[in-house]
Design an enzyme around this catalytic site. Structure first.
Site, mmCIF file in Angstrom:
data_model
loop_
_atom_site.group_PDB
_atom_site.id
_atom_site.type_symbol
_atom_site.label_atom_id
_atom_site.label_comp_id
_atom_site.label_asym_id
_atom_site.label_seq_id
_atom_site.Cartn_x
_atom_site.Cartn_y
_atom_site.Cartn_z
ATOM 1 N N LYS A 265 16.743 6.033 -10.932
ATOM 2 C CA LYS A 265 16.655 5.318 -9.654
ATOM 3 C C LYS A 265 16.174 3.881 -9.896
ATOM 4 C CE LYS A 265 12.039 7.248 -8.945
ATOM 5 N NZ LYS A 265 11.270 8.285 -8.232
ATOM 6 N N ARG B 258 4.979 13.974 1.536
ATOM 7 C CA ARG B 258 5.956 12.933 1.851
ATOM 8 C C ARG B 258 7.218 13.607 2.400
ATOM 9 N NH1 ARG B 258 6.380 9.118 -3.431
ATOM 10 N NH2 ARG B 258 7.613 10.942 -3.953
ATOM 11 N N TYR C 226 -2.274 -24.018 -11.057
ATOM 12 C CA TYR C 226 -2.622 -24.047 -9.638
ATOM 13 C C TYR C 226 -4.008 -23.476 -9.385
ATOM 14 C CZ TYR C 226 2.283 -24.967 -8.541
ATOM 15 O OH TYR C 226 3.524 -25.524 -8.443
ATOM 16 N N MET D 213 5.564 -19.870 -10.483
ATOM 17 C CA MET D 213 6.873 -19.274 -10.203
ATOM 18 C C MET D 213 7.744 -19.160 -11.458
ATOM 19 S SD MET D 213 9.803 -20.410 -7.483
ATOM 20 C CE MET D 213 8.848 -20.149 -6.005
HETATM 21 C C1 LIG Z 1 10.924 9.178 -9.338
HETATM 22 C C2 LIG Z 1 11.011 10.638 -9.308
HETATM 23 C C3 LIG Z 1 10.877 11.378 -10.489
HETATM 24 C C4 LIG Z 1 10.524 10.751 -11.815
HETATM 25 O O1 LIG Z 1 9.169 10.368 -11.825
HETATM 26 P P1 LIG Z 1 8.476 9.851 -13.184
HETATM 27 O O2 LIG Z 1 7.036 9.795 -12.853
HETATM 28 O O3 LIG Z 1 9.045 8.499 -13.444
HETATM 29 O O4 LIG Z 1 8.843 10.819 -14.213
HETATM 30 C C5 LIG Z 1 11.055 12.738 -10.416
HETATM 31 N N1 LIG Z 1 11.341 13.358 -9.250
HETATM 32 C C6 LIG Z 1 11.463 12.663 -8.098
HETATM 33 C C7 LIG Z 1 11.764 13.388 -6.852
HETATM 34 C C8 LIG Z 1 11.295 11.297 -8.088
HETATM 35 O O5 LIG Z 1 11.414 10.627 -6.940
#
Ligand SMILES: *Cc1c(COP(=O)(O)O)cnc(C)c1O
Length: 356
Positions: free
Chosen positions: A35, A130, A253, A301
């Site tokens: 992802k 969640r 800065y 930046m």
């Molecule tokens: C992002 C995610 C993972 C992977 O998590 P890591 O901590 O990067 O291994 C696994 N399962 C779900 C549902 C996720 O959203």
């Protein structure tokens, strides 16, 4: 000449890290989690290194389609499921597996016209709070899914909040067992931390993400030092200027840093618009000319300023590593009060990336 800033993706490290995940969970199949554009590494760039996986897990339909276009014919899991009825057309066309975590999603699947049943991962909320059905509601959700014509195989899924931490997973394992009791089907529970440290949660599919990129699930590099994981990204730049300053002179800065005595300051062609965290405090590690030194003055930046005291031979053109094989992204993240995940995900569009 482009600005001297480059993210290099190490294909061999990705393949190694996938093999490490397999070594830790030898009986499980692997959803390689890609992802967020493969945690900022680039989906197309990590694909060659991870293609020995059993499946890919991601969020966006566009990323799923891209994987199909790259030639991946195996399973693809939508980790959050889908959002609109029209998403189901894409799921059907590209034969995606989807998480189902709510009655809204279940209803959309019941109403959908599909060319073939969709495989799902029915998600339980075992304590993360969640996404997912509570343990109490899980069986009825499973029965509803089973009765749905459009649904094929049902895998049982949950996600851990503390697999990397002291609280651990026992409370969620107990909730999962309770909700899933007597329900047949494959199980998919473990993220990276559980893949490394909780073999009791491996079951049929594990879902590692961060460890495939060589990052630590806890944020501490020392916690993965003995695993054989290797960093999959090096973010490198060069010194583009050097300033010699006297005691009392300030850098950058807000004059955050003031020199105690005469010193040389190196200016690096990387700033927060490249994804380097502006929150990086004094002392954040940076490698210059092979030597570990530190950020002094506020990140701007397009530039970072560093102390050249430990590297007297460094000058304009000297190689800089912001993170990678010589400096763990976890160490940089720790200095900034975050985790490596956030840093690699934040590498900006304008940074050129090359796979090797
Ligand atoms: C992002 C995610 C993972 C992977 O998590 P890591 O901590 O990067 O291994 C696994 N399962 C779900 C549902 C996720 O959203």
């Amino acid at each position: 000449m482009p600005r001297p800033l480059l993210a290099t993706i190490h294909t061999a490290a990705l393949a190694n890290n996938l093999a490490v995940a397999r070594r830790y969970a030898p009986k499980s199949k692997i959803w390689a989690v890609v992802k967020a554009n493969a945690y900022g590494h680039g989906l197309a760039r990590v694909f060659p290194g991870l293609r020995a996986t059993d499946g890919f897990g991601l969020l966006d339909l566009e990323e799923a389609v891209k994987l199909r276009e790259l030639g991946w014919a195996g399973p693809i899991l939508l980790l959050e499921g889908f959002f609109r009825p029209t998403d189901i057309d894409v799921i059907d066309r590209y034969s995606l597996t989807t998480a189902v975590h709510s009655d809204e999603q279940m209803r959309m699947l019941e109403m959908a016209r599909l060319s073939k049943p969709v495989n799902i991962q029915l998600k339980m909320n075992s304590g993360m709070n969640r996404l997912g059905y509570t343990p109490e509601r899980f069986r009825s959700a499973w029965e509803r899914a089973r009765a749905c014509q459009g649904i094929g195989q049902i895998t049982l899924m949950t996600h851990f909040s503390d697999a990397d931490a002291e609280r651990g997973i026992a409370h969620q394992m107990a909730a999962f067992e309770r909700g899933a009791e007597g329900i047949a089907g494959a199980r998919s529970l473990a993220n990276s931390a559980a893949t490394l440290w909780h073999p009791e949660a491996h079951f049929d599919w594990v879902r590692p993400g961060i460890i495939l990129y060589g990052g630590s699930p806890t944020g501490l590099h020392s916690d993965i030092a003995d695993t054989g994981l290797q960093p999959a990204m090096t973010l490198a730049s060069e010194l583009i200027a050097v300033q010699s300053i006297a005691a009392g002179q300030t850098v950058g800065y807000g004059s955050r840093f003031a020199a105690q005595g005469p010193m040389r300051i190196g200016v690096i062609a990387c700033g927060y618009a490249d994804g380097y965290p502006r929150l990086a405090p004094e002392g954040t590690p940076v490698i210059v000319d092979g030597v570990r030194t530190q950020v002094v003055g506020r990140v701007s930046m397009d530039m970072i300023t560093v102390d050249l005291t430990p590297c007297p031979n460094a000058g304009v053109g000297s190689r800089v590593e912001l993170w990678g094989t010589a400096l763990s992204v976890d160490d940089v993240a720790q200095a900034c009060g975050t985790i490596g995940y956030e840093l690699t995900c934040a590498v900006a569009q304008r940074v050129p990336v090359r796979a090797e």
